[in-house]
Design an enzyme around this catalytic site. Structure first.
Site, PDB file in Angstrom:
ATOM      1  N   ARG A  32      61.085  71.270   1.531  1.00 15.81           N
ATOM      2  CA  ARG A  32      60.252  71.024   2.646  1.00 15.81           C
ATOM      3  C   ARG A  32      59.817  69.533   3.021  1.00 15.81           C
ATOM      4  O   ARG A  32      59.335  69.237   3.714  1.00 15.81           O
ATOM      5  CB  ARG A  32      59.091  71.757   2.531  1.00 15.81           C
ATOM      6  CG  ARG A  32      59.350  73.364   2.423  1.00 15.81           C
ATOM      7  CD  ARG A  32      58.401  74.254   3.197  1.00 15.81           C
ATOM      8  NE  ARG A  32      57.011  73.941   2.463  1.00 15.81           N
ATOM      9  CZ  ARG A  32      55.814  74.466   2.690  1.00 15.81           C
ATOM     10  NH1 ARG A  32      55.793  75.429   3.653  1.00 15.81           N
ATOM     11  NH2 ARG A  32      54.827  74.296   2.143  1.00 15.81           N
ATOM     12  N   ASP A  33      60.420  68.645   2.070  1.00 15.68           N
ATOM     13  CA  ASP A  33      59.908  66.893   2.228  1.00 15.68           C
ATOM     14  C   ASP A  33      61.045  66.163   1.949  1.00 15.68           C
ATOM     15  O   ASP A  33      60.650  65.216   1.139  1.00 15.68           O
ATOM     16  CB  ASP A  33      58.627  66.906   1.705  1.00 15.68           C
ATOM     17  CG  ASP A  33      57.883  65.676   2.214  1.00 15.68           C
ATOM     18  OD1 ASP A  33      58.195  65.343   3.473  1.00 15.68           O
ATOM     19  OD2 ASP A  33      56.996  64.826   1.436  1.00 15.68           O
ATOM     20  N   ILE A  34      62.209  66.473   2.237  1.00 13.25           N
ATOM     21  CA  ILE A  34      63.308  65.488   1.866  1.00 13.25           C
ATOM     22  C   ILE A  34      63.186  64.476   2.729  1.00 13.25           C
ATOM     23  O   ILE A  34      63.435  64.666   4.065  1.00 13.25           O
ATOM     24  CB  ILE A  34      64.766  66.235   1.914  1.00 13.25           C
ATOM     25  CG1 ILE A  34      64.797  67.369   0.971  1.00 13.25           C
ATOM     26  CG2 ILE A  34      65.637  65.356   1.690  1.00 13.25           C
ATOM     27  CD1 ILE A  34      64.914  66.710  -0.442  1.00 13.25           C
TER      28      ILE A  34
END
Length: 225
Positions: A78-80
Site C-alpha cells: 500500500r505504499d510503494i
C-alpha cells in the site's frame, strides 16, 4: 509497531528488507532489521534525474518479485514509492517500510473510507478509501517505473488535491512523447499498470515486469527472486 514487526517477520524474499529480531528493552520496543548499505531509489533519482531503460526494467522486475512474495503471504504493501525502495552498493533493490501493509484476511488500522499512502503513487481505489488488493501495488509500481524513466511521477505537474483528482480521472501523459528513446509499445506497456480500474491492470507484478521486458526487448531472467 508490533503489527509491522509481525508482518515483516512472516515473509522472506531477496528483495524485501528482513527483520532479524524484535523485543522490548526497558519498556521500549525495538526492531532490528537487515542493514542495507546504499541509498534509496528516491535519493538516486534526486541525484541522477532519471535512469536508463535497462536499469529501470531490472528494478521493476526485482521489486515485482518482492511484491509477489508479500502477496503470497496475504499482504498488500500500500505504499510503494522510491523512498521505500532501498538499493545496495551493487544496485540490488529491497522493499522496506511495512507500516502501511495490510494483512488481507485481517483487520486494518484505518477507518472505512480513510485512505493511506503517498499522494503521487496512490491507486484510484486507494484514494477513494475502498478495499485494496495487490492491484493497488501494481499501480504504485507503475508510477515508480514512470518516475525512474521520466524523472517525475505521472502527475507531477499538478498541485495538492489536483494530483489525487488526476489519479482518479485523467489519462497519464504518454512517456514516449517526453522521452523519444521509449517506443510507443513500451509506453503502452508502462501505462497498463496505471489503468483506473483494478481489474484492467496486469494481474500480478511479475506479469507487469514481464510485459515491460518484452516491450523493451530486455530479458529479466537474472532478476529471479
Amino acid at each position: 509497531f508490533r503489527r509491522e514487526a509481525r508482518i515483516a517477520q512472516t515473509v522472506h524474499n531477496a528483495h524485501l528488507v528482513s527483520v532479524r529480531d524484535t523485543g522490548e528493552h526497558d519498556g521500549i520496543p525495538y526492531l532490528a532489521a537487515q542493514f542495507i548499505e546504499g541509498v534509496t531509489l528516491d535519493q538516486k533519482l534526486e541525484r541522477e534525474g532519471r535512469l536508463d531503460l535497462p536499469s529501470t526494467v531490472m528494478i521493476c522486475a526485482q521489486v515485482a518479485a518482492g511484491l509477489q512474495a508479500l502477496w503470497e503471504a496475504g499482504m498488500v504493501h500500500r505504499d510503494i514509492k522510491p523512498a521505500n525502495i532501498l538499493r545496495d552498493l551493487a544496485g540490488k533493490p529491497y522493499i522496506t517500510d511495512f507500516g502501511l501493509a495490510k494483512v488481507t484476511d485481517g483487520s486494518v488500522l484505518t477507518r472505512p473510507g480513510q485512505p493511506l499512502g503517498s499522494m503521487d503513487y496512490m491507486a484510484p481505489e486507494q484514494i477513494r478509501g475502498e478495499p485494496v488488493t495487490g492491484a493497488a501495488d501494481v499501480y504504485s509500481l507503475g508510477c515508480v517505473v514512470y518516475e525512474c524513466l521520466l524523472g517525475h511521477p505521472p502527475f507531477a505537474d499538478r498541485a495538492g488535491m489536483g494530483v489525487l483528482w488526476a489519479h482518479l480521472q485523467d489519462e497519464p501523459p504518454d512517456p514516449s512523447a517526453e522521452r523519444p528513446d521509449l517506443s510507443p509499445e513500451f509506453g503502452e506497456a508502462l501505462k497498463a499498470a496505471l489503468r483506473k480500474a483494478p481489474g484492467e491492470r496486469p494481474r500480478t507484478s511479475i506479469e507487469y515486469a514481464r510485459s515491460l521486458s518484452r516491450a523493451a526487448g530486455i530479458p529479466i531472467s537474472d532478476a529471479a527472486p
